[in-house]
Design a protein around this motif. Structure first.
Motif, PDB file in Angstrom:
ATOM      1  N   GLY A 159      -4.445  -3.456 -24.614  1.00 42.82           N
ATOM      2  CA  GLY A 159      -3.027  -3.151 -24.787  1.00 42.82           C
ATOM      3  C   GLY A 159      -2.785  -1.662 -24.892  1.00 42.82           C
ATOM      4  N   CYS A 160      -3.661  -0.982 -25.611  1.00 41.36           N
ATOM      5  CA  CYS A 160      -3.543   0.460 -25.797  1.00 41.36           C
ATOM      6  C   CYS A 160      -3.688   1.188 -24.463  1.00 41.36           C
ATOM      7  N   LEU A 161      -4.706   0.833 -23.698  1.00 39.51           N
ATOM      8  CA  LEU A 161      -4.950   1.497 -22.419  1.00 39.51           C
ATOM      9  C   LEU A 161      -3.873   1.158 -21.400  1.00 39.51           C
ATOM     10  N   THR A 162      -3.334  -0.068 -21.476  1.00 34.65           N
ATOM     11  CA  THR A 162      -2.244  -0.447 -20.572  1.00 34.65           C
ATOM     12  C   THR A 162      -0.988   0.358 -20.870  1.00 34.65           C
ATOM     13  N   GLN A 163      -0.657   0.473 -22.161  1.00 31.38           N
ATOM     14  CA  GLN A 163       0.499   1.287 -22.547  1.00 31.38           C
ATOM     15  C   GLN A 163       0.313   2.727 -22.076  1.00 31.38           C
ATOM     16  N   MET A 164      -0.867   3.257 -22.276  1.00 31.03           N
ATOM     17  CA  MET A 164      -1.175   4.629 -21.878  1.00 31.03           C
ATOM     18  C   MET A 164      -1.003   4.817 -20.373  1.00 31.03           C
ATOM     19  N   PHE A 165      -1.533   3.866 -19.602  1.00 32.24           N
ATOM     20  CA  PHE A 165      -1.463   3.985 -18.145  1.00 32.24           C
ATOM     21  C   PHE A 165      -0.014   3.980 -17.668  1.00 32.24           C
ATOM     22  N   PHE A 166       0.782   2.999 -18.117  1.00 34.59           N
ATOM     23  CA  PHE A 166       2.153   2.898 -17.634  1.00 34.59           C
ATOM     24  C   PHE A 166       2.997   4.085 -18.098  1.00 34.59           C
ATOM     25  N   LEU A 167       2.825   4.508 -19.341  1.00 34.67           N
ATOM     26  CA  LEU A 167       3.610   5.633 -19.848  1.00 34.67           C
ATOM     27  C   LEU A 167       3.330   6.896 -19.052  1.00 34.67           C
ATOM     28  N   ASN A 168       2.063   7.200 -18.846  1.00 37.74           N
ATOM     29  CA  ASN A 168       1.718   8.436 -18.144  1.00 37.74           C
ATOM     30  C   ASN A 168       2.010   8.350 -16.653  1.00 37.74           C
ATOM     31  N   THR A 169       1.905   7.159 -16.084  1.00 38.20           N
ATOM     32  CA  THR A 169       2.264   6.995 -14.672  1.00 38.20           C
ATOM     33  C   THR A 169       3.752   7.225 -14.463  1.00 38.20           C
ATOM     34  N   VAL A 170       4.564   6.657 -15.338  1.00 32.02           N
ATOM     35  CA  VAL A 170       6.014   6.853 -15.233  1.00 32.02           C
ATOM     36  C   VAL A 170       6.371   8.325 -15.451  1.00 32.02           C
ATOM     37  N   ALA A 171       5.714   8.981 -16.424  1.00 26.42           N
ATOM     38  CA  ALA A 171       5.991  10.392 -16.685  1.00 26.42           C
ATOM     39  C   ALA A 171       5.620  11.259 -15.484  1.00 26.42           C
ATOM     40  N   ALA A 172       4.471  10.985 -14.854  1.00 26.77           N
ATOM     41  CA  ALA A 172       4.050  11.749 -13.675  1.00 26.77           C
ATOM     42  C   ALA A 172       4.981  11.490 -12.495  1.00 26.77           C
ATOM     43  N   THR A 173       5.463  10.251 -12.372  1.00 24.60           N
ATOM     44  CA  THR A 173       6.427   9.930 -11.313  1.00 24.60           C
ATOM     45  C   THR A 173       7.733  10.677 -11.536  1.00 24.60           C
ATOM     46  N   GLN A 174       8.166  10.737 -12.782  1.00 19.44           N
ATOM     47  CA  GLN A 174       9.395  11.471 -13.089  1.00 19.44           C
ATOM     48  C   GLN A 174       9.252  12.945 -12.734  1.00 19.44           C
ATOM     49  N   SER A 175       8.083  13.507 -12.978  1.00 16.77           N
ATOM     50  CA  SER A 175       7.850  14.900 -12.619  1.00 16.77           C
ATOM     51  C   SER A 175       8.036  15.112 -11.120  1.00 16.77           C
ATOM     52  N   ALA A 176       7.513  14.179 -10.311  1.00 12.99           N
ATOM     53  CA  ALA A 176       7.674  14.275  -8.862  1.00 12.99           C
ATOM     54  C   ALA A 176       9.144  14.160  -8.459  1.00 12.99           C
TER      55      ALA A 176
END
Length: 312
Positions: A98-115
């Motif tokens: 659960g921790c790693l899943t939350q981490m992956f989705f949060l950082n993926t969305v943040a990196a997408t927002q940067s783009a």
């Protein structure tokens, strides 16, 4: 404080301890958290609803605004529900998966927002520096493709982060002094060598944040040069007004990220609760303010929003 007896047969668990030093105030802290989250959802879903319903808003600029709204919803939703469970009910446990899943989705969305923010800077550059070709250069289809490229880039760069963390051994004391699973906070409870994780974290910081800020800076350098060549003050103001909303969004998005990265690595004298509060506000305040900023600064969008309450 909640504790877990970690045995070889039990699934790996972490304890998200909330905001260290402010445990007694968790209930009070949850009030602005929940209010910011509700306002954020209302604002961003309003953007999505209005743009989808209004044919005149089916333009590249508003398609980018919808993408930004989706990432805002995703970032805050990855964190706030779990944080409120900690504040309200004391549900601090989270499995490693659960921790790693939350981490992956949060950082993926943040990196997408940067783009997406980079694409917005490019949109502003074309609108000001080459307005006659704007409609041919930036079509809805091209904006969609750029959004997909940003998402694919984010997945490819972020996916190794939880995979590298998963290979680490973790100590019996798996208490994470945070409200969500941040990579550096999780690394700190590991008993293994985290040098590879730290080096890869720097790579992501330079490639995603560094490259995106460079592209944004280049776009605005060209925009400023084009504006200075214009003799009309009225045109100056109009051009600057075109960029104002994007500049506000950019500052709100990148300033807390840079602060968080730098304080994690160099700001050892900054109290932990200050860092964690700011890390949470970064996921709450920009998603709440972005729809308001574009609603105030974009007359065409504001006029479409205002007409809906008058129909009720």
């Amino acid at each position: 404080m909640s504790t877990f007896n970690i045995t070889s047969s039990s699934p790996p668990m972490f304890i998200l301890n909330g905001i260290p030093g402010l445990e007694a105030a968790h209930i009070w802290i949850s009030i602005p958290f929940s209010m910011f989250y509700i306002v954020s959802l209302l604002g961003n879903f309003t953007v999505l609803f209005v743009v989808s319903k209004e044919q005149p808003l089916h333009k590249p600029m508003y398609l980018l605004l919808c993408m930004l709204a989706l990432t805002d919803i995703g970032m805050s939703t990855c964190v706030v529900p779990k944080a409120l469970c900690i504040f309200w009910f004391g549900y601090k446990g989270i499995t490693m998966d659960g921790c790693l899943t939350q981490m992956f989705f949060l950082n993926t969305v943040a990196a997408t927002q940067s783009a997406i923010i980079v694409t917005m800077a490019f949109d502003s550059y074309i609108a000001i520096c080459d307005p006659l070709r704007y409609a041919t250069i930036l079509t809805n289809a091209r904006i969609t493709k750029l959004g997909l490229v940003g998402l694919i880039r984010a997945v490819l760069f972020i996916l190794p982060v939880p995979l590298l963390l998963r290979r680490l051994p973790f100590c019996a004391n798996r208490i994470i002094p945070h409200t969500y699973c941040e990579p550096i906070a999780v690394m700190k409870v590991s008993c293994g060598d985290t040098i590879v994780n730290r080096m890869y974290g720097l790579v992501i910081a330079f490639v995603i944040i560094g490259l995106d800020l460079t592209l944004i800076g280049l776009s605005y350098g060209l925009i400023i040069r084009a504006i200075l060549r214009i003799s009309s003050k009225r045109t100056h103001c109009k051009a600057l007004n075109t960029c104002t909303a994007h500049i506000c969004v950019m500052l709100m998005s990148y300033t807390p990220v840079l602060f968080s990265v730098l304080t994690h690595r160099f700001g050892h004298d900054i109290p932990a609760h200050v860092h964690i509060l700011l890390a949470n506000l970064y996921l709450l305040v920009p998603p709440m303010l972005n729809p308001i900023i574009y609603g105030v600064k974009t007359k065409e969008f504001r006029d479409k929003v205002v007409k809906y309450p008058s129909r009720i």
